[in-house]
Write a protein that holds these residues in place. Structure first.
Motif, short mmCIF file in Angstrom:
data_model
loop_
_atom_site.label_atom_id
_atom_site.label_comp_id
_atom_site.label_asym_id
_atom_site.label_seq_id
_atom_site.Cartn_x
_atom_site.Cartn_y
_atom_site.Cartn_z
N THR A 141 6.65 1.99 -4.75
CA THR A 141 6.58 1.17 -3.55
C THR A 141 7.66 0.09 -3.55
O THR A 141 7.84 -0.60 -4.56
CB THR A 141 5.21 0.50 -3.43
OG1 THR A 141 4.19 1.51 -3.38
CG2 THR A 141 5.11 -0.37 -2.18
N ARG A 143 8.63 -3.53 -2.31
CA ARG A 143 7.82 -4.70 -1.96
C ARG A 143 8.65 -5.75 -1.22
O ARG A 143 9.86 -5.83 -1.37
CB ARG A 143 7.17 -5.28 -3.22
CG ARG A 143 6.18 -4.29 -3.82
CD ARG A 143 5.43 -4.83 -5.01
NE ARG A 143 4.43 -3.83 -5.42
CZ ARG A 143 3.20 -3.77 -4.94
NH1 ARG A 143 2.79 -4.65 -4.04
NH2 ARG A 143 2.37 -2.84 -5.35
N LEU A 148 5.60 -10.46 -2.62
CA LEU A 148 5.60 -9.18 -3.32
C LEU A 148 4.32 -8.39 -3.15
O LEU A 148 4.27 -7.21 -3.52
CB LEU A 148 5.89 -9.39 -4.80
CG LEU A 148 7.29 -9.92 -5.13
CD1 LEU A 148 7.40 -10.23 -6.61
CD2 LEU A 148 8.36 -8.92 -4.71
N THR A 149 3.30 -9.00 -2.57
CA THR A 149 2.07 -8.25 -2.31
C THR A 149 2.14 -7.51 -0.97
O THR A 149 1.23 -6.75 -0.65
CB THR A 149 0.84 -9.17 -2.28
OG1 THR A 149 0.89 -10.02 -1.13
CG2 THR A 149 0.77 -10.02 -3.54
N SER A 151 4.23 -5.31 2.34
CA SER A 151 5.15 -4.22 2.64
C SER A 151 6.51 -4.76 3.08
O SER A 151 6.60 -5.79 3.75
CB SER A 151 4.56 -3.35 3.77
OG SER A 151 5.53 -2.43 4.24
N ALA A 389 0.88 -4.19 0.65
CA ALA A 389 1.73 -3.08 0.21
C ALA A 389 0.93 -1.96 -0.44
O ALA A 389 1.47 -0.86 -0.62
CB ALA A 389 2.78 -3.59 -0.78
#
Length: 474
Positions: A141, A143, A148-149, A151, A389
């Protein structure tokens, strides 16, 4: 040398031209930034520093011998992992193509290379660029560098996140339903969906289609125009390519916008739910149009038919493009992609005929609206803020269910269905620090107008420097 990573592309070119910095130094600064930041953001894939530094040395040698390779001489660029670039894998984010190494570059990449770019690597994508959230089983994924958590968007999510993080000064991308615009909105950068044919695609198994386009991304409008001038322009192998000289994009973007009619619609004429914070951030930005002398009016654009048109033509195109792949590799594609391909197999000739007719009606309807009501239409890029994300897509917007992985990005794909150019520009941040983008939509082939308006907004805001994300320091 880390400050080089957030210089504009134009500044970097000027520094190299003046001999104040070499292409090798620029390349090494960006490679170092990738080393610092990419482990957390996961935007750049298939990195090959040996190729990057060899290209940079060649660029320096060429300059010393008096040979300017092009307007992007010495700029490091990582290409979207759906775009063939000789020397690097093109995996489409799929284990099926993990070993695919094309011998030749496709047209967009070839034009960038001819303009002097240094090859940096590839940027991460959703599997086969399907969906507007960048994750896949091959690389994982991507980020959002601002949180960073969250999408980074997609399908050009790796491109947008790497730009925002200072890993490259320019990026290429593609857009069927929002894949240049949604990640630009999520990552506080600029992305342009050009008119079909403005940036010719070759090779292309469906050269007459208008849904999928390729285009540029940058951290400011001037850099984006610089890149557009390189990748635009006709090609005899592409039947829809626009013949206008792309040199038009190399001129000044500053013009008097007094009296320009700005049509603002927060929910696409009442057609869609949009998160309140998204609308609030954009509303606060509307005064900039008034500061520029524009006339801002709230409008009710008629997008009726756009949803069915887009979904029908997209499903048909997915079946035409990926039907044989699904037959050869059953059960090896992500479920949402497989479902879209199977949906396309059920599309009839009558369905395509209705969708094509509706596409024509939509185009004429909006051509009349641009003539009679507004010069530029302003919409949200995305209906939602950057989301968790770890989920595939948002399932609810303002209490309204979003049944599929397409529903939540209709604010972008309605525009795709009509074939209009659209520019995503940063509109600001929420109180929690999440970026929000504003979508500027113009008449067919009026990219220059959108660039001028986008540049005007930058000037009206005081032309602030790009705001790097918290992760940029690594």
């Amino acid at each position: 040398m880390s400050e080089l990573c957030f210089r504009t592309a134009r500044e970097l070119v000027a520094l190299m031209e003046a001999g104040e910095v070499s292409a090798v130094e620029v390349a090494q600064a960006h490679l170092d930034q990738v080393d610092r930041v990419n482990p957390a953001v996961n935007a750049v894939v298939s990195l090959d520093p040996e190729i990057t530094l060899a290209d940079a040395r060649a660029a320096d040698d060429a300059r010393r011998s008096g040979r300017l390779l092009g307007p992007l001489h010495g700029l490091p660029v990582a290409f979207k992992d759906t775009h063939d670039a000789a020397g690097f894998p093109t995996t489409y984010g799929s284990p099926i193509h993990a070993q695919n190494r094309p011998a030749e570059s496709e047209l967009l990449v070839a034009r960038l290379r001819a303009a002097g770019v240094v090859r940096l690597g590839k940027t991460n994508v959703p599997e086969f660029a399907s969906g507007s959230h960048t994750f896949n089983r091959l690389f994982g994924t991507t980020r959002n560098p601002y949180d960073l958590t969250r999408s980074a968007g997609g399908s050009s999510g790796g491109a947008a996140a790497s730009l925002a993080s200072g890993m490259q000064p320019l990026a290429d991308g593609s857009d069927m339903g929002g894949s240049l615009r949604n990640p630009a909105s999520f990552c506080n950068v600029v992305g342009l969906r050009p008119s079909p044919g403005r940036v010719p695609i070759h090779p292309n198994p469906l050269p007459w289609q208008t849904l999928a386009v390729q285009g540029p991304m940058a951290r400011n409008v001037g850099d984006l125009a610089l890149m557009l001038g390189v990748i635009a322009g006709p090609d005899d192998r592409v039947p829809l390519s626009i013949t206008e000289d792309p040199a038009v994009f190399g001129g000044s973007l500053e013009r008097d916008l007094t009296g320009l009619r700005i049509g603002w619609s927060p929910d696409l004429g009442g057609a869609l739910p949009v998160e309140r914070e998204v609308v609030d951030v954009i509303r606060k930005r509307l005064h900039l149009f008034e500061d520029l002398g524009c006339d801002v009016i709230e409008v009710q654009p008629d997008f009726s038919g756009a949803d069915r048109c887009f979904r029908t033509l997209r499903a048909w195109q997915f079946q035409a493009t990926f039907g044989d792949l699904l037959a050869a590799y059953p059960g090896q594609l992500k479920p949402s992609l497989e479902a879209n391909i199977r949906e396309g197999a059920e599309v009839t000739a009558a369905d395509v005929a209705r969708a094509s007719k509706m596409q024509g009606e939509l185009f004429q309807r909006f051509a009349a609206a641009f003539a009679d009501e507004y010069d530029v239409l302003v919409l949200p890029v995305s209906q939602v803020l950057p989301f968790d994300a770890d989920i595939e897509y948002p399932t609810v917007i303002e209490g309204v269910a979003q049944p599929t992985y397409l529903d939540w990005m209709a604010s972008s794909y309605y525009v795709s269905a009509i074939g209009l150019p659209a520019l995503s520009v940063p509109a600001g941040f929420t109180d929690s620090g999440l970026p929000v983008g504003m979508q500027l939509v113009g008449p067919y082939r009026h990219e220059q107008l959108l660039l001028e308006v986008g540049r005007g907004l930058e000037l009206a805001a005081g032309d602030p420097p790009f705001t790097p994300p918290p992760t940029a320091a690594g």
